[in-house]
Motif scaffolding. Structure first.
Motif, PDB file in Angstrom:
ATOM      1  N   GLU A  43      98.330 -20.166  55.060  1.00  0.00           N
ATOM      2  CA  GLU A  43      97.064 -20.370  55.782  1.00  0.00           C
ATOM      3  C   GLU A  43      96.568 -19.018  56.282  1.00  0.00           C
ATOM      4  OE1 GLU A  43      95.318 -23.199  59.416  1.00  0.00           O
ATOM      5  OE2 GLU A  43      97.476 -22.821  59.246  1.00  0.00           O
ATOM      6  N   ILE A  44      95.262 -18.793  56.185  1.00  0.00           N
ATOM      7  CA  ILE A  44      94.614 -17.598  56.737  1.00  0.00           C
ATOM      8  C   ILE A  44      93.342 -18.022  57.452  1.00  0.00           C
ATOM      9  CG2 ILE A  44      93.392 -15.457  56.186  1.00  0.00           C
ATOM     10  CD1 ILE A  44      95.278 -14.954  53.921  1.00  0.00           C
ATOM     11  N   TYR A  45      93.137 -17.495  58.657  1.00  0.00           N
ATOM     12  CA  TYR A  45      91.907 -17.803  59.389  1.00  0.00           C
ATOM     13  C   TYR A  45      91.585 -16.641  60.331  1.00  0.00           C
ATOM     14  CZ  TYR A  45      95.429 -19.392  62.784  1.00  0.00           C
ATOM     15  OH  TYR A  45      96.512 -19.474  63.624  1.00  0.00           O
ATOM     16  N   GLU A  46      90.354 -16.600  60.829  1.00  0.00           N
ATOM     17  CA  GLU A  46      89.928 -15.519  61.715  1.00  0.00           C
ATOM     18  C   GLU A  46      90.472 -15.732  63.119  1.00  0.00           C
ATOM     19  OE1 GLU A  46      85.709 -15.273  61.586  1.00  0.00           O
ATOM     20  OE2 GLU A  46      85.647 -14.405  59.561  1.00  0.00           O
ATOM     21  N   ASP A  47      90.849 -14.648  63.756  1.00  0.00           N
ATOM     22  CA  ASP A  47      91.289 -14.720  65.150  1.00  0.00           C
ATOM     23  C   ASP A  47      90.067 -14.993  66.027  1.00  0.00           C
ATOM     24  OD1 ASP A  47      93.068 -14.375  67.396  1.00  0.00           O
ATOM     25  OD2 ASP A  47      92.033 -12.481  67.751  1.00  0.00           O
ATOM     26  N   LYS A  48      90.150 -16.027  66.846  1.00  0.00           N
ATOM     27  CA  LYS A  48      88.973 -16.426  67.634  1.00  0.00           C
ATOM     28  C   LYS A  48      88.635 -15.440  68.753  1.00  0.00           C
ATOM     29  CE  LYS A  48      91.734 -19.630  70.462  1.00  0.00           C
ATOM     30  NZ  LYS A  48      91.874 -21.045  70.874  1.00  0.00           N
ATOM     31  N   PHE A  49      89.555 -14.540  69.067  1.00  0.00           N
ATOM     32  CA  PHE A  49      89.297 -13.570  70.138  1.00  0.00           C
ATOM     33  C   PHE A  49      88.872 -12.205  69.607  1.00  0.00           C
ATOM     34  CE2 PHE A  49      92.585 -16.456  71.905  1.00  0.00           C
ATOM     35  CZ  PHE A  49      91.815 -17.042  72.897  1.00  0.00           C
ATOM     36  N   ASP A  50      89.114 -11.935  68.321  1.00  0.00           N
ATOM     37  CA  ASP A  50      88.817 -10.619  67.773  1.00  0.00           C
ATOM     38  C   ASP A  50      88.325 -10.788  66.335  1.00  0.00           C
ATOM     39  OD1 ASP A  50      88.694  -8.037  66.860  1.00  0.00           O
ATOM     40  OD2 ASP A  50      90.657  -7.440  67.641  1.00  0.00           O
ATOM     41  N   ALA A  51      87.038 -10.561  66.116  1.00  0.00           N
ATOM     42  CA  ALA A  51      86.434 -10.780  64.800  1.00  0.00           C
ATOM     43  C   ALA A  51      86.963  -9.828  63.732  1.00  0.00           C
ATOM     44  CB  ALA A  51      84.919 -10.652  64.901  1.00  0.00           C
ATOM     45  N   SER A  52      87.558  -8.707  64.170  1.00  0.00           N
ATOM     46  CA  SER A  52      88.073  -7.732  63.199  1.00  0.00           C
ATOM     47  C   SER A  52      89.491  -8.059  62.748  1.00  0.00           C
ATOM     48  CB  SER A  52      88.044  -6.322  63.804  1.00  0.00           C
ATOM     49  OG  SER A  52      88.975  -6.222  64.874  1.00  0.00           O
ATOM     50  N   GLN A  53      90.055  -9.130  63.286  1.00  0.00           N
ATOM     51  CA  GLN A  53      91.439  -9.495  62.965  1.00  0.00           C
ATOM     52  C   GLN A  53      91.487 -10.872  62.298  1.00  0.00           C
ATOM     53  OE1 GLN A  53      94.159  -7.569  63.509  1.00  0.00           O
ATOM     54  NE2 GLN A  53      92.966  -5.915  64.436  1.00  0.00           N
ATOM     55  N   ASN A  54      92.410 -11.020  61.364  1.00  0.00           N
ATOM     56  CA  ASN A  54      92.696 -12.321  60.762  1.00  0.00           C
ATOM     57  C   ASN A  54      94.119 -12.744  61.114  1.00  0.00           C
ATOM     58  OD1 ASN A  54      90.205 -12.493  59.629  1.00  0.00           O
ATOM     59  ND2 ASN A  54      90.873 -12.311  57.506  1.00  0.00           N
ATOM     60  N   VAL A  55      94.344 -14.049  61.076  1.00  0.00           N
ATOM     61  CA  VAL A  55      95.681 -14.592  61.328  1.00  0.00           C
ATOM     62  C   VAL A  55      96.193 -15.213  60.032  1.00  0.00           C
ATOM     63  CG1 VAL A  55      97.075 -16.245  62.635  1.00  0.00           C
ATOM     64  CG2 VAL A  55      95.169 -15.051  63.755  1.00  0.00           C
ATOM     65  N   ALA A  56      97.422 -14.865  59.677  1.00  0.00           N
ATOM     66  CA  ALA A  56      98.058 -15.473  58.500  1.00  0.00           C
ATOM     67  C   ALA A  56      99.291 -16.241  58.961  1.00  0.00           C
ATOM     68  CB  ALA A  56      98.457 -14.399  57.487  1.00  0.00           C
ATOM     69  N   ARG A  57      99.465 -17.432  58.399  1.00  0.00           N
ATOM     70  CA  ARG A  57     100.670 -18.217  58.711  1.00  0.00           C
ATOM     71  C   ARG A  57     101.575 -18.202  57.493  1.00  0.00           C
ATOM     72  NH1 ARG A  57     102.213 -23.977  59.337  1.00  0.00           N
ATOM     73  NH2 ARG A  57     100.204 -24.614  58.437  1.00  0.00           N
TER      74      ARG A  57
END
Length: 343
Positions: A43-57
């Protein structure tokens, strides 16, 4: 890249997509001291607090031993200090295939390269996960076509919508039928007389066994459907239980639906189709789930040669006993089921 959370076999990492090109389904090595695990980004999605960062699970699937042998996941829970290393797709393929005979299973959409898998992988209880039936059918049919170059392959279709070039499609009750034999007679009595009175149960059990013995003594190993009706009618005249009258009524209905074989040719058509074709699609869409189960049990009992069997598993047809029978008693069947994620 920063590890933000670990839980059981899952890791969440924070990364800058402009610098680190993580993609969905990438394989990674998770390293903790001397321990190594093969993981995949699910899973990959955008970090809701920082638009320049993504979150990968990431999910850990296998442990990698010191000699590079793949081991089952051992419930290791990674810590935030773990090192995460990217793996090239071709390294994963080489690692998995281990110099064994392979075929191109699919095309990698990221680099348009063929994805190879070893045939032996599908001899060891492989399973396909897919929620949407169109996705399940697409991957299963592609796999069916590839596997058929190794041995005869059967695809059991419950929908009636499956088509595959060069495959032979046979439809239950039309192109082949289930015989009344030692095994299927039990199913008939259980299906038709499941609410029988206590008074009838003992007599019914004796009648059932007598018919099974009669079936076993037949030279062709089954009772033609017309002969079975005559046997039940004679038994009803001798012992006029209402349950036998009900059985006769239901069996005449099944006769109209052509569920049971009237002659040897009716059921030999199944074996002939599988023997004469690399791929056989068995269409059970014209039956309700109860009779689909009966036909699947019959088909499995008839498969004697080494064969691949590909199908969608559902709870109405495949109960625990049937699945155990396939895996534990039918070693000649290399079973490749597809199921929903929640199955």
């Amino acid at each position: 890249m920063q590890i933000t959370n670990t839980l059981n076999n899952c890791i969440r990492i924070l990364f800058n997509p402009r610098i680190e090109s993580f993609k969905l389904f990438d394989f990674l090595i998770v390293k903790s001291l001397e321990e190594r695990y093969l993981a995949q980004i699910i899973e990959i999605y955008e970090d809701k607090f920082d638009a320049s960062q993504n979150v990968a699970r990431l999910r850990l699937f296998y442990k990698i031993a010191s000699n590079n042998e793949v081991m089952p996941y051992d419930k290791f829970t990674p810590g935030k200090e773990c090192e995460i290393l990217k793996v090239k797709p071709e390294e994963v393929e080489n690692f998995i295939n281990n110099d064994k005979k392979t075929f191109i299973f699919a095309t990698n959409v990221k680099n348009s390269q063929g994805l190879s898998l070893q045939y032996d992988f599908f001899n060891k209880n492989a399973i396909i996960l897919a929620d949407k039936i169109e996705n399940a059918n697409a991957i299963s049919l592609n796999l069916t076509k590839k596997l058929s170059s190794e041995r005869h392959t059967v695809f059991i279709d419950f929908t009636g919508i499956v088509e595959l070039e060069d495959a032979k499609t046979i439809k239950a009750c039309k192109n082949f039928k289930m015989p009344l034999n030692f095994d299927t007679i039990d199913f008939v009595f259980d299906r038709c007389l499941n609410n029988a009175s206590l008074e009838f149960q003992a007599a019914g059990f004796e009648i059932q066994n007598a018919i099974k013995v009669f079936a076993k003594k037949q030279t062709e190993g089954f009772i033609p459907f017309g002969a079975f009706l005559r046997v039940i009618l004679e038994q009803y005249k001798a012992t006029p239980y209402p349950e036998l009258q009900l059985l006769l009524t239901k069996m005449k209905k099944y006769q109209m639906s052509d569920i049971f074989a009237r002659n040897k040719k009716d059921y030999e058509a199944l074996e002939a189709a599988i023997r004469e074709n690399d791929i056989t699609i068995i269409d059970l869409s014209g039956l309700d789930s109860i009779w689909q189960k009966a036909y699947v049990e019959y088909i499995i009992s008839e498969l004697k040669d080494d064969i691949y069997m590909v199908t969608r598993i559902n709870e109405e047809v495949f109960d625990v006993d049937l699945i155990n029978k396939i895996y534990n008693k039918k070693q000649n069947i290399k079973f490749v089921p597809n199921v929903s994620y929640n199955y």
